[in-house]
Scaffold this motif. Structure first.
Motif, PDB file in Angstrom:
ATOM      1  N   THR A 238       4.481  -7.350  -7.498  1.00 34.33           N
ATOM      2  CA  THR A 238       4.755  -8.242  -8.622  1.00 34.33           C
ATOM      3  C   THR A 238       4.457  -7.524  -9.925  1.00 34.33           C
ATOM      4  N   ARG A 239       5.287  -7.798 -10.917  1.00 33.77           N
ATOM      5  CA  ARG A 239       5.100  -7.147 -12.212  1.00 33.77           C
ATOM      6  C   ARG A 239       4.041  -7.892 -13.025  1.00 33.77           C
ATOM      7  N   VAL A 240       2.975  -7.184 -13.362  1.00 31.90           N
ATOM      8  CA  VAL A 240       1.880  -7.761 -14.155  1.00 31.90           C
ATOM      9  C   VAL A 240       1.502  -6.755 -15.238  1.00 31.90           C
ATOM     10  N   ASN A 241       1.545  -7.189 -16.477  1.00 33.21           N
ATOM     11  CA  ASN A 241       1.170  -6.308 -17.589  1.00 33.21           C
ATOM     12  C   ASN A 241       1.843  -4.934 -17.511  1.00 33.21           C
ATOM     13  N   ASN A 242       3.117  -4.953 -17.309  1.00 31.22           N
ATOM     14  CA  ASN A 242       3.919  -3.725 -17.282  1.00 31.22           C
ATOM     15  C   ASN A 242       3.614  -2.786 -16.125  1.00 31.22           C
ATOM     16  N   ASN A 243       2.937  -3.301 -15.120  1.00 23.87           N
ATOM     17  CA  ASN A 243       2.736  -2.524 -13.895  1.00 23.87           C
ATOM     18  C   ASN A 243       3.208  -3.345 -12.700  1.00 23.87           C
ATOM     19  N   TRP A 244       3.461  -2.657 -11.597  1.00 24.24           N
ATOM     20  CA  TRP A 244       3.781  -3.341 -10.351  1.00 24.24           C
ATOM     21  C   TRP A 244       2.520  -3.385  -9.512  1.00 24.24           C
ATOM     22  N   ILE A 245       2.077  -4.595  -9.200  1.00 26.84           N
ATOM     23  CA  ILE A 245       0.849  -4.800  -8.449  1.00 26.84           C
ATOM     24  C   ILE A 245       1.200  -5.216  -7.029  1.00 26.84           C
ATOM     25  N   VAL A 246       0.535  -4.631  -6.034  1.00 29.90           N
ATOM     26  CA  VAL A 246       0.702  -5.132  -4.666  1.00 29.90           C
ATOM     27  C   VAL A 246      -0.004  -6.476  -4.602  1.00 29.90           C
ATOM     28  N   SER A 247       0.797  -7.540  -4.561  1.00 29.24           N
ATOM     29  CA  SER A 247       0.240  -8.887  -4.728  1.00 29.24           C
ATOM     30  C   SER A 247       0.040  -9.612  -3.408  1.00 29.24           C
ATOM     31  N   ASP A 248       0.420  -8.978  -2.317  1.00 29.05           N
ATOM     32  CA  ASP A 248       0.321  -9.623  -1.006  1.00 29.05           C
ATOM     33  C   ASP A 248      -0.697  -8.916  -0.124  1.00 29.05           C
ATOM     34  N   PRO A 249      -1.304  -9.648   0.786  1.00 29.86           N
ATOM     35  CA  PRO A 249      -2.070  -8.993   1.853  1.00 29.86           C
ATOM     36  C   PRO A 249      -1.114  -8.507   2.934  1.00 29.86           C
ATOM     37  N   GLN A 250      -1.496  -7.445   3.634  1.00 26.99           N
ATOM     38  CA  GLN A 250      -0.691  -7.055   4.792  1.00 26.99           C
ATOM     39  C   GLN A 250      -0.870  -8.099   5.895  1.00 26.99           C
ATOM     40  N   THR A 251       0.205  -8.369   6.627  1.00 26.48           N
ATOM     41  CA  THR A 251       0.122  -9.353   7.712  1.00 26.48           C
ATOM     42  C   THR A 251       0.194  -8.698   9.094  1.00 26.48           C
ATOM     43  N   PHE A 252       0.523  -7.407   9.106  1.00 24.49           N
ATOM     44  CA  PHE A 252       0.477  -6.662  10.368  1.00 24.49           C
ATOM     45  C   PHE A 252       0.366  -5.175  10.059  1.00 24.49           C
ATOM     46  N   SER A 253       0.026  -4.427  11.098  1.00 24.40           N
ATOM     47  CA  SER A 253      -0.115  -2.983  10.932  1.00 24.40           C
ATOM     48  C   SER A 253       1.203  -2.298  11.259  1.00 24.40           C
ATOM     49  N   PRO A 254       1.839  -1.679  10.284  1.00 21.93           N
ATOM     50  CA  PRO A 254       3.127  -1.034  10.578  1.00 21.93           C
ATOM     51  C   PRO A 254       2.994   0.101  11.588  1.00 21.93           C
ATOM     52  N   THR A 255       1.882   0.787  11.607  1.00 20.13           N
ATOM     53  CA  THR A 255       1.743   1.890  12.568  1.00 20.13           C
ATOM     54  C   THR A 255       1.683   1.352  13.999  1.00 20.13           C
ATOM     55  N   ASP A 256       1.051   0.201  14.200  1.00 17.67           N
ATOM     56  CA  ASP A 256       1.029  -0.404  15.535  1.00 17.67           C
ATOM     57  C   ASP A 256       2.429  -0.867  15.945  1.00 17.67           C
ATOM     58  N   VAL A 257       3.124  -1.495  15.011  1.00 18.60           N
ATOM     59  CA  VAL A 257       4.396  -2.134  15.346  1.00 18.60           C
ATOM     60  C   VAL A 257       5.519  -1.126  15.542  1.00 18.60           C
ATOM     61  N   TYR A 258       5.535  -0.108  14.697  1.00 15.28           N
ATOM     62  CA  TYR A 258       6.684   0.801  14.750  1.00 15.28           C
ATOM     63  C   TYR A 258       6.410   2.062  15.569  1.00 15.28           C
ATOM     64  N   SER A 259       5.189   2.294  15.928  1.00 15.73           N
ATOM     65  CA  SER A 259       4.761   3.442  16.741  1.00 15.73           C
ATOM     66  C   SER A 259       5.601   4.694  16.465  1.00 15.73           C
ATOM     67  N   ASP A 260       6.432   5.085  17.404  1.00 16.87           N
ATOM     68  CA  ASP A 260       7.198   6.321  17.242  1.00 16.87           C
ATOM     69  C   ASP A 260       8.330   6.180  16.227  1.00 16.87           C
ATOM     70  N   THR A 261       9.058   5.118  16.392  1.00 14.37           N
ATOM     71  CA  THR A 261      10.293   4.978  15.631  1.00 14.37           C
ATOM     72  C   THR A 261      10.058   4.067  14.457  1.00 14.37           C
ATOM     73  N   LYS A 262      10.329   4.584  13.295  1.00 19.57           N
ATOM     74  CA  LYS A 262      10.176   3.773  12.101  1.00 19.57           C
ATOM     75  C   LYS A 262      11.478   3.051  11.807  1.00 19.57           C
ATOM     76  N   GLU A 263      11.384   1.736  11.769  1.00 23.64           N
ATOM     77  CA  GLU A 263      12.566   0.950  11.452  1.00 23.64           C
ATOM     78  C   GLU A 263      12.875   1.102   9.969  1.00 23.64           C
ATOM     79  N   VAL A 264      14.044   1.552   9.689  1.00 27.81           N
ATOM     80  CA  VAL A 264      14.443   1.739   8.296  1.00 27.81           C
ATOM     81  C   VAL A 264      14.906   0.404   7.737  1.00 27.81           C
ATOM     82  N   VAL A 265      14.426   0.081   6.561  1.00 24.90           N
ATOM     83  CA  VAL A 265      14.674  -1.250   6.030  1.00 24.90           C
ATOM     84  C   VAL A 265      16.089  -1.420   5.535  1.00 24.90           C
ATOM     85  N   LYS A 266      16.666  -0.386   4.947  1.00 27.07           N
ATOM     86  CA  LYS A 266      18.017  -0.566   4.425  1.00 27.07           C
ATOM     87  C   LYS A 266      18.860   0.635   4.745  1.00 27.07           C
TER      88      LYS A 266
END
Lengths: 143, 143
Positions: A115-143
């Motif tokens: 989220t943009r706050v005071n001219n910076n982008w702030i990570v405004s969310d907590p992580q809800t899962f561990s990407p390293t656990d979920v994607y293991s070998d193969t990284k799912e490309v988002v786009k």
């Protein structure tokens, strides 16, 4: 309303317009429960057809140049609840039921986690899962 | 997290990525009050800068090849409430306060007024204003 034929029941035969974005539609994914916008992806005609056929969101990955069922690696598939198109017929809004704690390959509920706050982008969310656990070998490309 | 530098306060210096879509970002507009997705537009770097500068959404119109403050004709401007970017930094989600009964040049609250039902697209919304009254001589082009 070009290329549209409307009858008395407001039913229109609409051809989606894949021409304005080099064969792609912009697709907004919104959580049917929370109304949160989870991500933006793109579909070509084949991805759109596969989405209708399977009932799960299938994108066209621009970076990998291939179809990509969202969640094929993570298991976090997106079940189509409803689908709308806009007045130009070149974008889709898909309301989905999610199958996991988040759609973002970085471990967030939504890809829109900065989220943009005071001219910076702030990570405004907590992580809800561990990407390293979920994607293991193969990284799912988002786009 | 390419091109990102994060410090201890989760503040990131993020460069938005205008390169993946020929100089444009896909921009999702969501009503801050209702959470309804109202439209999808596009911004080039100048439109983005003008949006930050004015506090109102400025798009780049692909059909007219020029900047376009949404609502400049209709008065239905979109005041920026908050702004997020995604993990790829190539899309924006802007939460807005609306200044009129609808954003769609066809007279609907949302441009996404056509819902897919039984393999057809149904006009699922009531009109909230008369486009002929609002746009009179000049038709505001949506994208």
């Amino acid at each position: 309303m070009n290329n549209e034929v409307m009858n008395s029941e407001n039913v229109m035969q609409v051809d989606l317009d894949f021409g304005k974005l080099d064969g792609l539609l912009a697709v907004v994914i919104q959580d049917a429960m929370t109304q949160r916008v989870l991500m933006v992806g793109f579909m070509n005609a084949e991805a759109y057809a596969r989405t209708l056929e399977t009932g799960f969101v299938v994108f066209f990955s621009r970076s990998r140049n291939k179809l990509w069922m969202k969640g094929e690696t993570s298991g976090h598939k997106l079940q189509v609840v409803s689908m709308s198109t806009d007045c130009d017929r070149d974008a889709l809004l898909i309301s989905v039921k999610t199958a996991g704690p988040g759609v973002c390959h970085e471990g967030f509920e939504s890809c829109f986690s900065r989220t943009r706050v005071n001219n910076n982008w702030i990570v405004s969310d907590p992580q809800t899962f561990s990407p390293t656990d979920v994607y293991s070998d193969t990284k799912e490309v988002v786009k």
